[in-house]
Design an enzyme around this catalytic site. Structure first.
Site, PDB file in Angstrom:
ATOM      1  N   GLU A  91       0.986  -1.258   0.057  1.00  0.00           N
ATOM      2  CA  GLU A  91      -0.145   0.056   0.040  1.00  0.00           C
ATOM      3  C   GLU A  91       0.818   1.199  -0.002  1.00  0.00           C
ATOM      4  OE1 GLU A  91      -2.792   1.328  -0.534  1.00  0.00           O
ATOM      5  OE2 GLU A  91      -4.251   0.485   0.643  1.00  0.00           O
ATOM      6  N   ASP A 134      -4.590   5.213   6.202  1.00  0.00           N
ATOM      7  CA  ASP A 134      -5.195   6.415   6.672  1.00  0.00           C
ATOM      8  C   ASP A 134      -6.357   5.792   7.702  1.00  0.00           C
ATOM      9  OD1 ASP A 134      -5.667   8.970   6.339  1.00  0.00           O
ATOM     10  OD2 ASP A 134      -7.316   8.789   5.455  1.00  0.00           O
ATOM     11  N   PHE A 191      -2.451  15.892   4.523  1.00  0.00           N
ATOM     12  CA  PHE A 191      -2.806  15.350   3.108  1.00  0.00           C
ATOM     13  C   PHE A 191      -1.271  15.374   2.177  1.00  0.00           C
ATOM     14  CE2 PHE A 191      -4.168  14.629  -1.079  1.00  0.00           C
ATOM     15  CZ  PHE A 191      -5.119  13.613  -0.837  1.00  0.00           C
ATOM     16  N   ARG A 248       1.216  12.297  -8.791  1.00  0.00           N
ATOM     17  CA  ARG A 248       1.792  10.966  -8.488  1.00  0.00           C
ATOM     18  C   ARG A 248       3.156  10.763  -8.973  1.00  0.00           C
ATOM     19  NH1 ARG A 248      -2.745   7.517  -7.055  1.00  0.00           N
ATOM     20  NH2 ARG A 248      -4.639   8.038  -8.282  1.00  0.00           N
TER      21      ARG A 248
HETATM   22  P1  IMP Z   1      -8.105   4.542   4.046  1.00  0.00           P
HETATM   23  O1  IMP Z   1      -7.086   3.828   4.808  1.00  0.00           O
HETATM   24  O2  IMP Z   1      -9.089   3.438   3.889  1.00  0.00           O
HETATM   25  O3  IMP Z   1      -8.719   5.495   4.449  1.00  0.00           O
HETATM   26  O4  IMP Z   1      -7.640   4.686   2.611  1.00  0.00           O
HETATM   27  C1  IMP Z   1      -6.329   4.931   2.396  1.00  0.00           C
HETATM   28  C2  IMP Z   1      -6.424   5.338   0.769  1.00  0.00           C
HETATM   29  O5  IMP Z   1      -6.736   6.756   0.781  1.00  0.00           O
HETATM   30  C3  IMP Z   1      -4.917   5.361   0.261  1.00  0.00           C
HETATM   31  O6  IMP Z   1      -4.547   4.197  -0.287  1.00  0.00           O
HETATM   32  C4  IMP Z   1      -4.794   6.578  -0.372  1.00  0.00           C
HETATM   33  O7  IMP Z   1      -5.224   6.216  -1.775  1.00  0.00           O
HETATM   34  C5  IMP Z   1      -5.966   7.676   0.201  1.00  0.00           C
HETATM   35  N1  IMP Z   1      -5.146   8.476   1.012  1.00  0.00           N
HETATM   36  C6  IMP Z   1      -5.193   8.572   2.308  1.00  0.00           C
HETATM   37  N2  IMP Z   1      -4.501   9.491   2.838  1.00  0.00           N
HETATM   38  C7  IMP Z   1      -4.029  10.048   1.615  1.00  0.00           C
HETATM   39  C8  IMP Z   1      -2.977  11.353   1.477  1.00  0.00           C
HETATM   40  O8  IMP Z   1      -2.648  12.111   2.422  1.00  0.00           O
HETATM   41  N3  IMP Z   1      -2.806  11.629   0.401  1.00  0.00           N
HETATM   42  C9  IMP Z   1      -3.176  10.947  -0.952  1.00  0.00           C
HETATM   43  N4  IMP Z   1      -4.112   9.759  -0.720  1.00  0.00           N
HETATM   44  C10 IMP Z   1      -4.224   9.526   0.466  1.00  0.00           C
HETATM   45 MG    MG Z   2      -4.497   3.859  -2.262  1.00  0.00          MG
END
Ligand code: IMP
Ligand code: MG
Length: 178
Positions: free
Chosen positions: A98, A102, A151, A164
């Site tokens: 990954e 988050d 972020f 990216r």
């Molecule tokens: P979560 O843990 O289900 O909230 O999802 C995580 C996903 O959200 C990651 O794989 C990223 O694609 C996106 N994401 C979370 N935080 C960030 C950030 O700070 N920048 C860019 N994408 C993020």
């Molecule tokens: Mg992702």
């Protein structure tokens, strides 16, 4: 530095060094095995590409894609698989790769799903971890860096599909979101 970036959190040199270390650690842990590295699209593609070149063991690669957003812009908390596995993982040693953890919603869903397919093992390797933002507890087996609650973009991570390709990880200037 890109004109939209306010601050660099992890430089290209920091990233290279850490990826090498992770590669060494994973190579030692999976010595004599043939792990299947499953990259979570799109964010992980840069990290995965660097990580596999830091491994000196036999390994294979696969990709999945997940979405936790329906038609709206807010996470529904329900994750769907938008690109499924194209091979059988029964009996395989799986390492999920990954970009960032988050809320933990995506990785919890994915790990549960993969475990239901009877692999030999499932471990998770994330380049960044934002533990402050967890909604669902999760701790990864391999973490590149712990990241403060901001972020971030670059090294695979996007804002509205942009940035990216930056070779470092940083935060955007506030006016970019305006
Ligand atoms: P979560 O843990 O289900 O909230 O999802 C995580 C996903 O959200 C990651 O794989 C990223 O694609 C996106 N994401 C979370 N935080 C960030 C950030 O700070 N920048 C860019 N994408 C993020
Ligand atoms: Mg992702």
């Amino acid at each position: 530095m890109h004109r939209d970036i306010e601050k660099v959190f992890f430089s290209e040199e920091d990233i290279k060094k850490r990826v090498k270390e992770l590669g060494k650690q994973i190579s030692a842990d999976y010595n004599g095995k043939n792990p299947l590295l499953i990259g979570v699209l799109k964010g992980s593609f840069v990290f995965l590409a660097d990580l596999v070149r830091a491994l000196d063991i036999h390994c294979e690669m696969e990709f999945v894609a997940c979405s936790s957003y329906g038609a709206g812009t807010e996470t529904t908390g329900t994750v769907t698989l938008t690109k499924a596995l194209s091979l059988d993982i029964t009996g395989r040693d799986v390492v999920v790769v990954e970009d960032i953890l988050d809320s933990g919603v995506t990785i919890n869903f994915l790990k549960e799903y993969l475990l239901s397919l009877n692999p030999a093992s499932v471990k998770v390797c994330t380049f960044l971890d934002k533990p402050a933002r967890r909604k669902k507890p999760f701790s990864a087996d391999y973490v590149g860096y712990t990241c403060e609650d901001a972020f971030v973009v670059g090294y695979g991570l996007d804002y509205a599909e942009q940035y990216r390709n930056l070779p470092y990880i940083g935060v955007l200037k506030p006016e970019v979101y305006a």
